[in-house]
Design a protein around this motif. Structure first.
Motif, mmCIF file in Angstrom:
data_model
loop_
_atom_site.group_PDB
_atom_site.id
_atom_site.type_symbol
_atom_site.label_atom_id
_atom_site.label_comp_id
_atom_site.label_asym_id
_atom_site.label_seq_id
_atom_site.Cartn_x
_atom_site.Cartn_y
_atom_site.Cartn_z
ATOM 1 N N LYS A 24 66.966 93.120 10.361
ATOM 2 C CA LYS A 24 67.578 92.946 11.678
ATOM 3 C C LYS A 24 67.441 94.223 12.499
ATOM 4 O O LYS A 24 67.218 94.177 13.711
ATOM 5 C CB LYS A 24 69.058 92.568 11.528
ATOM 6 N N VAL A 35 63.973 94.338 13.808
ATOM 7 C CA VAL A 35 63.804 93.441 14.954
ATOM 8 C C VAL A 35 64.284 94.130 16.235
ATOM 9 O O VAL A 35 63.656 94.018 17.294
ATOM 10 C CB VAL A 35 64.571 92.118 14.738
ATOM 11 N N SER A 77 58.449 89.615 15.757
ATOM 12 C CA SER A 77 59.909 89.587 15.854
ATOM 13 C C SER A 77 60.442 88.198 15.510
ATOM 14 O O SER A 77 61.428 88.066 14.767
ATOM 15 C CB SER A 77 60.342 89.985 17.269
ATOM 16 N N THR A 101 62.781 87.350 12.270
ATOM 17 C CA THR A 101 64.063 86.680 12.511
ATOM 18 C C THR A 101 64.160 85.394 11.709
ATOM 19 O O THR A 101 65.206 85.075 11.124
ATOM 20 C CB THR A 101 64.231 86.376 14.014
#
Length: 304
Positions: free
Chosen positions: A54, A57, A253, A257
């Motif tokens: 995360k 990202v 990304s 995710t």
């Protein structure tokens, strides 16, 4: 045997109720947050991986923003270079016109002076966020953030794409820069060409030139056009790379995710079914505990 000190049935019912309540709490948390792993105690390994990814990202998001800023700089420089190529092409046309013996070179020079002023105006205006890539000091480089990288050992780095100002004899810039101002004696358009009478494209004056001198000036202008075309091609290639990297960063990304979601997201259909079942089990456990507790009350009738 019934004991008033130890109620095994009540103890069993109570333990069942505790387990059901614990599972119900976990399920309700999953339903409300959408996560089956929301803290390290749920699954330390997956939580650690998800937290790290995360963060990556977020870094990729910052890279995308930086790529957007870089794209704006490159597009500004390319627009200025492309416009300047058009202007220098017009200068070449005027030199061809000046070769005609009956043409008044003074009037042609008046037109050339306007075009030369426009070249300087274009170079001065081609600034984005305080950076000017077409009027810069030779020896410098401009860079654009291109990617965020995490290697196999866990180390992170940010890579950049570079545009070199001083590539070639006159550099990849229209003019030089000194102390924050344009230096019109350097760069593709400012560097003096001895073979053209000691003039540069930006200082060219054909008012009193002979036909042979105009030919030399045309050669100088053609050389400048070639250098400008090369610089524009490099800017175009860099712009294309930025576009590709922007698209890749967005896709990467999304992929990360999605991968994180597979690790920690709750299966809402499954959690919904579990919630209904656990709520039913909770009610049954409470009823069972009530029955177990009431069984000892029958002993009182023996003492009446």
């Amino acid at each position: 045997m019934t004991s008033i000190n130890t109620n095994s049935s009540a103890m069993a019912a109570l333990q069942t109720l505790r387990n059901v309540n614990s599972n119900l709490t976990s399920t309700q948390t999953a339903v409300s947050t959408g996560l089956r792993i929301s803290k390290a105690s749920d699954n330390a390994t997956y939580w650690s991986v998800a937290t790290t990814m995360k963060s990556d990202v977020g870094a990729l998001g910052a890279v995308s923003d930086a790529l957007g800023l870089g794209a704006a700089k490159v597009d500004t420089a390319y627009t200025a270079m492309d416009s300047s190529i058009s202007i220098v092409s017009q200068i070449k046309d005027k030199l061809v016109t000046a070769k005609e013996g009956s043409v008044d070179k003074t009037k042609v020079q008046a037109e050339l002076s306007q075009l030369q002023s426009q070249l300087k105006s274009v170079a001065q205006s081609a600034s984005f966020n305080g950076e000017n890539w077409v009027a810069a000091a030779s020896g410098g480089d401009a860079s654009v953030v291109s990617s965020f990288v995490r290697d196999s050992s866990g180390g992170v780095s940010v890579s950049s794409a570079t545009y070199t100002f001083n590539s070639g004899a006159k550099g990849n810039v229209l003019f030089g820069a000194s102390g924050g101002s344009i230096d019109t004696t350097k760069g593709i358009l400012g560097t003096v060409d001895a073979s053209a009478g000691g003039y540069s494209v930006s200082s060219l004056d054909i008012s009193s030139m002979t036909g042979g001198q105009i030919d030399s000036a045309m050669t100088m202008v053609e050389t400048a056009l070639s250098a400008m075309t090369s610089a524009a091609a490099q800017l175009g290639s860099l712009s294309s790379r930025i576009d590709l990297q922007t698209s890749f960063a967005s896709s990467l990304s999304d992929a990360i995710t999605s991968g994180v979601g597979k690790l920690v997201d709750a299966n809402m259909e499954e959690e919904s079914s579990k919630l209904s079942a656990l709520q039913t089990q909770q009610q049954l456990a409470i009823q069972s505990l009530s029955i177990a507790n009431s069984s000892s009350q029958g002993i009182l009738s023996l003492f009446r």
